[in-house]
Scaffold this motif. Sequence first.
Motif, PDB file in Angstrom:
ATOM      1  N   VAL A   1       9.385  47.910  18.808  1.00  0.00           N
ATOM      2  CA  VAL A   1      10.573  48.590  19.344  1.00  0.00           C
ATOM      3  C   VAL A   1      11.644  47.512  19.483  1.00  0.00           C
ATOM      4  CG1 VAL A   1      11.523  50.043  21.154  1.00  0.00           C
ATOM      5  CG2 VAL A   1       9.092  50.173  20.626  1.00  0.00           C
ATOM      6  N   PRO A   2      12.445  47.273  18.437  1.00  0.00           N
ATOM      7  CA  PRO A   2      13.422  46.189  18.467  1.00  0.00           C
ATOM      8  C   PRO A   2      14.551  46.434  19.442  1.00  0.00           C
ATOM      9  CG  PRO A   2      13.679  47.498  16.480  1.00  0.00           C
ATOM     10  CD  PRO A   2      12.442  48.003  17.154  1.00  0.00           C
ATOM     11  N   ALA A   3      15.341  45.387  19.676  1.00  0.00           N
ATOM     12  CA  ALA A   3      16.367  45.425  20.704  1.00  0.00           C
ATOM     13  C   ALA A   3      17.365  46.560  20.509  1.00  0.00           C
ATOM     14  CB  ALA A   3      17.098  44.082  20.750  1.00  0.00           C
ATOM     15  N   HIS A   4      17.762  46.811  19.260  1.00  0.00           N
ATOM     16  CA  HIS A   4      18.805  47.819  19.049  1.00  0.00           C
ATOM     17  C   HIS A   4      18.324  49.237  19.328  1.00  0.00           C
ATOM     18  CE1 HIS A   4      17.080  49.282  15.264  1.00  0.00           C
ATOM     19  NE2 HIS A   4      16.927  48.024  14.901  1.00  0.00           N
ATOM     20  N   ALA A   5      17.002  49.415  19.493  1.00  0.00           N
ATOM     21  CA  ALA A   5      16.471  50.741  19.794  1.00  0.00           C
ATOM     22  C   ALA A   5      16.493  51.055  21.276  1.00  0.00           C
ATOM     23  CB  ALA A   5      15.038  50.862  19.264  1.00  0.00           C
ATOM     24  N   ALA A   6      16.839  50.048  22.117  1.00  0.00           N
ATOM     25  CA  ALA A   6      16.756  50.217  23.571  1.00  0.00           C
ATOM     26  C   ALA A   6      17.526  51.422  24.099  1.00  0.00           C
ATOM     27  CB  ALA A   6      17.206  48.937  24.274  1.00  0.00           C
ATOM     28  N   PRO A   7      18.801  51.624  23.750  1.00  0.00           N
ATOM     29  CA  PRO A   7      19.534  52.766  24.326  1.00  0.00           C
ATOM     30  C   PRO A   7      18.888  54.108  24.017  1.00  0.00           C
ATOM     31  CG  PRO A   7      21.058  51.206  23.337  1.00  0.00           C
ATOM     32  CD  PRO A   7      19.687  50.777  22.918  1.00  0.00           C
ATOM     33  N   ALA A   8      18.435  54.291  22.767  1.00  0.00           N
ATOM     34  CA  ALA A   8      17.821  55.566  22.387  1.00  0.00           C
ATOM     35  C   ALA A   8      16.502  55.785  23.117  1.00  0.00           C
ATOM     36  CB  ALA A   8      17.612  55.615  20.876  1.00  0.00           C
ATOM     37  N   VAL A   9      15.707  54.706  23.234  1.00  0.00           N
ATOM     38  CA  VAL A   9      14.428  54.806  23.928  1.00  0.00           C
ATOM     39  C   VAL A   9      14.639  55.124  25.401  1.00  0.00           C
ATOM     40  CG1 VAL A   9      12.419  53.473  24.697  1.00  0.00           C
ATOM     41  CG2 VAL A   9      13.176  53.328  22.312  1.00  0.00           C
ATOM     42  N   ARG A  10      15.605  54.432  26.021  1.00  0.00           N
ATOM     43  CA  ARG A  10      15.903  54.669  27.440  1.00  0.00           C
ATOM     44  C   ARG A  10      16.324  56.116  27.671  1.00  0.00           C
ATOM     45  NH1 ARG A  10      19.444  50.964  27.957  1.00  0.00           N
ATOM     46  NH2 ARG A  10      21.300  52.244  27.660  1.00  0.00           N
ATOM     47  N   ARG A  11      17.216  56.622  26.838  1.00  0.00           N
ATOM     48  CA  ARG A  11      17.675  58.007  26.997  1.00  0.00           C
ATOM     49  C   ARG A  11      16.537  58.988  26.828  1.00  0.00           C
ATOM     50  NH1 ARG A  11      22.174  56.077  24.031  1.00  0.00           N
ATOM     51  NH2 ARG A  11      21.241  56.847  22.094  1.00  0.00           N
ATOM     52  N   ARG A  12      15.663  58.715  25.860  1.00  0.00           N
ATOM     53  CA  ARG A  12      14.560  59.649  25.609  1.00  0.00           C
ATOM     54  C   ARG A  12      13.605  59.720  26.791  1.00  0.00           C
ATOM     55  NH1 ARG A  12      10.226  59.715  20.637  1.00  0.00           N
ATOM     56  NH2 ARG A  12       9.462  61.809  21.024  1.00  0.00           N
ATOM     57  N   ILE A  13      13.272  58.553  27.342  1.00  0.00           N
ATOM     58  CA  ILE A  13      12.345  58.527  28.477  1.00  0.00           C
ATOM     59  C   ILE A  13      12.972  59.191  29.699  1.00  0.00           C
ATOM     60  CG2 ILE A  13      11.072  57.043  30.071  1.00  0.00           C
ATOM     61  CD1 ILE A  13      10.846  55.003  27.802  1.00  0.00           C
ATOM     62  N   LEU A  14      14.209  58.839  30.002  1.00  0.00           N
ATOM     63  CA  LEU A  14      14.866  59.387  31.189  1.00  0.00           C
ATOM     64  C   LEU A  14      15.103  60.889  31.070  1.00  0.00           C
ATOM     65  CD1 LEU A  14      17.430  56.592  32.107  1.00  0.00           C
ATOM     66  CD2 LEU A  14      15.400  57.291  33.397  1.00  0.00           C
ATOM     67  N   THR A  15      15.354  61.357  29.849  1.00  0.00           N
ATOM     68  CA  THR A  15      15.529  62.804  29.663  1.00  0.00           C
ATOM     69  C   THR A  15      14.230  63.526  29.957  1.00  0.00           C
ATOM     70  OG1 THR A  15      17.274  62.505  28.011  1.00  0.00           O
ATOM     71  CG2 THR A  15      16.118  64.612  28.008  1.00  0.00           C
ATOM     72  N   ALA A  16      13.121  63.012  29.413  1.00  0.00           N
ATOM     73  CA  ALA A  16      11.816  63.648  29.643  1.00  0.00           C
ATOM     74  C   ALA A  16      11.415  63.569  31.112  1.00  0.00           C
ATOM     75  CB  ALA A  16      10.754  62.984  28.775  1.00  0.00           C
ATOM     76  N   ALA A  17      11.824  62.480  31.787  1.00  0.00           N
ATOM     77  CA  ALA A  17      11.454  62.281  33.188  1.00  0.00           C
ATOM     78  C   ALA A  17      12.490  62.857  34.138  1.00  0.00           C
ATOM     79  CB  ALA A  17      11.264  60.801  33.469  1.00  0.00           C
ATOM     80  N   ARG A  18      13.452  63.616  33.578  1.00  0.00           N
ATOM     81  CA  ARG A  18      14.486  64.263  34.387  1.00  0.00           C
ATOM     82  C   ARG A  18      15.205  63.258  35.278  1.00  0.00           C
ATOM     83  NH1 ARG A  18      10.294  67.481  33.533  1.00  0.00           N
ATOM     84  NH2 ARG A  18      10.596  69.646  32.866  1.00  0.00           N
ATOM     85  N   GLY A  19      15.654  62.189  34.630  1.00  0.00           N
ATOM     86  CA  GLY A  19      16.417  61.182  35.351  1.00  0.00           C
ATOM     87  C   GLY A  19      15.607  60.337  36.307  1.00  0.00           C
ATOM     88  N   GLY A  20      14.284  60.329  36.148  1.00  0.00           N
ATOM     89  CA  GLY A  20      13.422  59.531  37.016  1.00  0.00           C
ATOM     90  C   GLY A  20      12.796  60.321  38.141  1.00  0.00           C
ATOM     91  N   THR A  21      13.097  61.606  38.217  1.00  0.00           N
ATOM     92  CA  THR A  21      12.553  62.425  39.303  1.00  0.00           C
ATOM     93  C   THR A  21      11.094  62.811  39.067  1.00  0.00           C
ATOM     94  OG1 THR A  21      13.356  64.469  38.271  1.00  0.00           O
ATOM     95  CG2 THR A  21      14.819  63.371  39.852  1.00  0.00           C
ATOM     96  N   VAL A  22      10.613  62.600  37.829  1.00  0.00           N
ATOM     97  CA  VAL A  22       9.214  62.864  37.501  1.00  0.00           C
ATOM     98  C   VAL A  22       8.517  61.519  37.286  1.00  0.00           C
ATOM     99  CG1 VAL A  22       7.643  63.927  35.837  1.00  0.00           C
ATOM    100  CG2 VAL A  22       9.783  65.077  36.441  1.00  0.00           C
ATOM    101  N   PRO A  23       7.336  61.285  37.887  1.00  0.00           N
ATOM    102  CA  PRO A  23       6.619  60.015  37.714  1.00  0.00           C
ATOM    103  C   PRO A  23       6.370  59.695  36.244  1.00  0.00           C
ATOM    104  CG  PRO A  23       5.648  61.275  39.503  1.00  0.00           C
ATOM    105  CD  PRO A  23       6.645  62.182  38.838  1.00  0.00           C
ATOM    106  N   ILE A  24       6.404  58.393  35.911  1.00  0.00           N
ATOM    107  CA  ILE A  24       6.292  57.943  34.524  1.00  0.00           C
ATOM    108  C   ILE A  24       5.150  56.942  34.382  1.00  0.00           C
ATOM    109  CG2 ILE A  24       7.544  56.859  32.589  1.00  0.00           C
ATOM    110  CD1 ILE A  24      10.135  57.445  34.197  1.00  0.00           C
ATOM    111  N   VAL A  25       4.351  57.121  33.328  1.00  0.00           N
ATOM    112  CA  VAL A  25       3.311  56.166  32.952  1.00  0.00           C
ATOM    113  C   VAL A  25       3.623  55.683  31.540  1.00  0.00           C
ATOM    114  CG1 VAL A  25       0.857  55.794  32.498  1.00  0.00           C
ATOM    115  CG2 VAL A  25       1.566  57.267  34.398  1.00  0.00           C
ATOM    116  N   VAL A  26       3.740  54.365  31.355  1.00  0.00           N
ATOM    117  CA  VAL A  26       4.069  53.787  30.059  1.00  0.00           C
ATOM    118  C   VAL A  26       2.874  52.978  29.560  1.00  0.00           C
ATOM    119  CG1 VAL A  26       5.653  52.302  28.774  1.00  0.00           C
ATOM    120  CG2 VAL A  26       6.494  53.642  30.720  1.00  0.00           C
ATOM    121  N   ASP A  27       2.382  53.301  28.375  1.00  0.00           N
ATOM    122  CA  ASP A  27       1.214  52.642  27.785  1.00  0.00           C
ATOM    123  C   ASP A  27       1.686  51.645  26.731  1.00  0.00           C
ATOM    124  OD1 ASP A  27      -1.134  51.942  26.420  1.00  0.00           O
ATOM    125  OD2 ASP A  27      -2.064  53.869  26.903  1.00  0.00           O
TER     126      ASP A  27
END
Length: 249
Positions: free
Chosen positions: A165-191
């Motif tokens: 997951v190279p550096a330039h992918a960071a914004p897209a990855v961050r948005r995807r995780i936060l969208t699925a986690a509803r802005g952080g209101t849902v607990p997150i587990v990262v493997d």
Amino acid sequence: MTDQLADHHWGVEFPAQAGELAAVRAQLDSWLARTGLNEDDRYDLLIAVNEAASNAVEHAYGPDRAGVVTIDADARPDGSVQVVVTDRGTWRVPPPALSTRGRGLLLMRENVDEVLVDRQPSGTTVTLVLARRHATRGTFNAAPPEPVVVTECEGWVEVVVLGDVPAHAAPAVRRRILTAARGGTVPIVVDLRALGERGDGLIRSLRPVAEAAAAAGNKVIVRAPVDGHARRALVAAGVDQVVDVVPHG
């Protein structure tokens, strides 16, 4: 630890002990933010400084010899930032078991624009320069189509990282995780057990994700191998301080 602060200069001298590095990174990051350096550039510079300081801590002094490491940072008139890491020891070649640490100089060169290493009998000086028009180094290739797999489970979100997951992918990855986690209101587990060698994009995404989760009263749990490169990257970036790392493998 002693430090000094001015509008365009920051400096610190600290014992050559690994346990000091997290506090040094945090202080330097705070000063860099006050100079106006953006988050991505601070991340790149902190990775390089951490590698230089870690090398000094691990290799400059013998096991029975106390030592210190000095870091001086200057925001220069041309808009660049220069950081000088100095020890007063004698460079010792790391044993074969530590050969993976040889990537340190490569990481420095990948993350800043100039690297100068001066080894003398009286100590080693590493000079790092982040240019005003800094850009992520060209060694990072395009991200795979699916660098992360996000699964919405019942009451929590699981993020499984697959490969680089190279550096330039960071914004897209961050948005995807936060969208699925509803802005952080849902607990997150990262493997991170399948994270590739180039995981900067994922690592730098975790801090804002963790901050969003903390604001909602949640923690981010990260699964990472005990002695793997993913855990080393978490520590180098200071992300291990804002997530719960669960040892795996």
